[in-house]
Enzyme design. Structure first.
Site, PDB file in Angstrom:
ATOM      1  N   TYR A 170       0.902  12.232  31.308  1.00 50.73           N
ATOM      2  CA  TYR A 170       1.881  13.293  31.042  1.00 50.73           C
ATOM      3  C   TYR A 170       1.275  14.667  31.385  1.00 50.73           C
ATOM      4  O   TYR A 170       1.897  15.486  32.075  1.00 50.73           O
ATOM      5  CB  TYR A 170       2.344  13.277  29.566  1.00 50.73           C
ATOM      6  CG  TYR A 170       3.272  14.439  29.266  1.00 50.73           C
ATOM      7  CD1 TYR A 170       4.569  14.454  29.792  1.00 50.73           C
ATOM      8  CD2 TYR A 170       2.834  15.536  28.531  1.00 50.73           C
ATOM      9  CE1 TYR A 170       5.412  15.548  29.573  1.00 50.73           C
ATOM     10  CE2 TYR A 170       3.674  16.630  28.308  1.00 50.73           C
ATOM     11  CZ  TYR A 170       4.955  16.631  28.822  1.00 50.73           C
ATOM     12  OH  TYR A 170       5.775  17.711  28.626  1.00 50.73           O
ATOM     13  N   ARG A 217      -2.864  23.049  19.746  1.00 47.22           N
ATOM     14  CA  ARG A 217      -2.590  24.270  18.967  1.00 47.22           C
ATOM     15  C   ARG A 217      -1.140  24.319  18.458  1.00 47.22           C
ATOM     16  O   ARG A 217      -0.866  24.777  17.359  1.00 47.22           O
ATOM     17  CB  ARG A 217      -2.859  25.490  19.853  1.00 47.22           C
ATOM     18  CG  ARG A 217      -2.585  26.829  19.169  1.00 47.22           C
ATOM     19  CD  ARG A 217      -2.410  27.942  20.192  1.00 47.22           C
ATOM     20  NE  ARG A 217      -1.301  27.648  21.093  1.00 47.22           N
ATOM     21  CZ  ARG A 217      -1.087  28.277  22.245  1.00 47.22           C
ATOM     22  NH1 ARG A 217      -1.889  29.214  22.656  1.00 47.22           N
ATOM     23  NH2 ARG A 217      -0.047  27.950  22.996  1.00 47.22           N
ATOM     24  N   ARG A 227       9.596  17.890  18.942  1.00 45.62           N
ATOM     25  CA  ARG A 227       8.818  17.446  20.112  1.00 45.62           C
ATOM     26  C   ARG A 227       7.504  16.840  19.632  1.00 45.62           C
ATOM     27  O   ARG A 227       6.864  17.388  18.737  1.00 45.62           O
ATOM     28  CB  ARG A 227       8.427  18.627  20.992  1.00 45.62           C
ATOM     29  CG  ARG A 227       9.563  19.367  21.596  1.00 45.62           C
ATOM     30  CD  ARG A 227       8.973  20.460  22.480  1.00 45.62           C
ATOM     31  NE  ARG A 227       9.628  21.728  22.297  1.00 45.62           N
ATOM     32  CZ  ARG A 227      10.773  22.065  22.877  1.00 45.62           C
ATOM     33  NH1 ARG A 227      11.380  21.221  23.678  1.00 45.62           N
ATOM     34  NH2 ARG A 227      11.306  23.233  22.649  1.00 45.62           N
ATOM     35  N   PHE A 286      -8.710  34.511  38.288  1.00 43.20           N
ATOM     36  CA  PHE A 286      -7.420  33.848  38.067  1.00 43.20           C
ATOM     37  C   PHE A 286      -7.617  32.481  37.392  1.00 43.20           C
ATOM     38  O   PHE A 286      -6.880  32.103  36.486  1.00 43.20           O
ATOM     39  CB  PHE A 286      -6.699  33.703  39.416  1.00 43.20           C
ATOM     40  CG  PHE A 286      -5.453  32.883  39.377  1.00 43.20           C
ATOM     41  CD1 PHE A 286      -4.255  33.437  38.953  1.00 43.20           C
ATOM     42  CD2 PHE A 286      -5.471  31.550  39.762  1.00 43.20           C
ATOM     43  CE1 PHE A 286      -3.090  32.680  38.911  1.00 43.20           C
ATOM     44  CE2 PHE A 286      -4.313  30.784  39.725  1.00 43.20           C
ATOM     45  CZ  PHE A 286      -3.117  31.353  39.295  1.00 43.20           C
TER      46      PHE A 286
END
Ligand code: CA
Length: 370
Positions: A170, A217, A227, A286
């Site tokens: 997933y 978290r 969920r 980044f």
């Protein structure tokens, strides 16, 4: 050799200069070339302030491709997350979204669980137009990733995350593919070397580390919204249901939490390898800033029962220090070392032995890097 704290202060002052360089880059950031790109950058500010800052400091051509990549995947994620839409309809959108990435007539009304996401989908034609203005080499990469991600999201809308393998799969679909797609964009731009394409497994780990940190978290928020992402294989060892830990602080709840943290933390070794292979500073920032912030978040979440009742976040001052002091692999190593040195583990904490082992492995890896 300077003591740890001296070394730390030196890095802080040196990076102040480097940080001014990012700020001036963003200030001097030339406004985008087209109307559709102006829309994209304005929307990026709304849907992800933290990513907007690191995206805008990239070199111009790559920056536009990454911005469009981010927004098209954000659109897909908005479809995945809006559970109020008809199931069959949602499956069709997820499976077919890639066909519409550059479709300037494709838009969805009233889809999304926040006003900014709803607006993104109702204005999708502007993102599609910006996509069509990109170089073909970027378009192919973005479309292929959107296809794989949409199919994966549709699969997991029908199938629960049961085993740790499911959990890895997933997270691969929703985040690992982002790491893989970005690596392909970096290599296609010519700014990073083509060798990056031989390291797609560690690019996948970059995404898994961020995604697993968020899933760990966000337990309370996700459970309250219905969920469940924590894999059954893990929570079954500690409780009778995936929502059993809500508002708890006992050893079972903390054992489950620490197992989730350890599972995420194991990916960090790959992240260090990946960051070591980058050459250009704005791409390095980044990639590295979100990783170091996620590591700081995992440390905060570890053995912390507050996860089961609220959404906890790092102090702004702490994340600002990370943001300002992450301009090279040396600075990154120092930030990581600081987090690990301050990571408290005690024999009373469930799973602390395994956590210590993983933290030691990360420390060893940092020493090898220096
Ligand atoms: Ca999602």
């Amino acid at each position: 050799m300077a003591s740890k704290s001296n070394k730390w202060n030196v890095v802080k002052s040196v990076s102040k200069i480097a940080n001014q360089d990012i700020i001036s880059k963003i200030k001097n950031y030339n406004s985008p070339k087209s109307e559709s790109l102006i829309y994209c950058y304005n929307t990026l500010d709304k849907v992800s302030r933290s990513f907007a800052v690191v995206i805008k400091q990239l070199s111009p051509e790559l920056r536009d491709a990454v911005c469009v990549f981010y927004l098209s995947l954000r659109a897909l994620d908005t479809i995945e997350d809006d559970l109020s839409t008809n199931f069959e309809q949602r499956m069709q959108w997820l499976n077919e979204f890639y066909l519409h990435v550059g479709n300037e007539n494709f838009k969805l009304e009233n889809v999304g669980d926040t006003p900014d996401y709803v607006e993104l989908l109702s204005n999708y034609p502007k993102v599609a137009k910006a996509f069509n203005e990109l170089n073909d080499k970027y378009k192919t990469i973005i479309k292929d990733i959107a296809k794989e991600m949409g199919l994966g999201m549709a699969h997991f809308a029908k199938n629960e995350v049961k085993t740790i393998d499911d959990y890895n799969m997933y997270c691969h679909y929703v985040a690992g593919l982002v790491g893989i797609g970005l690596s392909k964009l970096f290599a296609a731009s010519g700014i990073e070397s083509k060798e990056l394409l031989e390291k797609l497994n560690i690019a996948n780990s970059m995404g898994l580390f961020l995604q697993k940190t968020n899933i760990t978290r966000d337990y309370a928020e996700d459970v309250e919204q219905g969920r469940f992402f924590w894999p059954q294989e893990i929570w079954k060892k500690f409780g009778n249901s995936n929502s059993a830990f809500l508002h708890k602080s006992d050893l079972n709840a903390l054992g489950c939490l620490n197992t989730m943290v350890n599972d995420a933390l194991k990916h960090f070794i790959d992240c260090i390898d990946y960051l070591n292979s980058l050459k250009e500073t704005s791409i390095f920032r980044f990639c590295a800033i979100p990783q170091v912030m996620a590591l700081g978040t995992l440390k905060l979440v570890y053995n912390n029962a507050m996860v089961f009742s609220e959404n906890i976040k790092m102090e702004k001052s702490e994340s600002a220090i990370m943001f300002a002091n992450c301009n090279s692999i040396e600075e990154f190593n120092l930030l990581v070392k600081n987090i690990i040195d301050n990571w408290k583990t005690e024999a009373s904490m469930p799973l602390y032995f395994e956590t210590n082992q993983i933290l030691n492995n990360i420390s060893k890896k940092l020493v090898l890097n220096n």
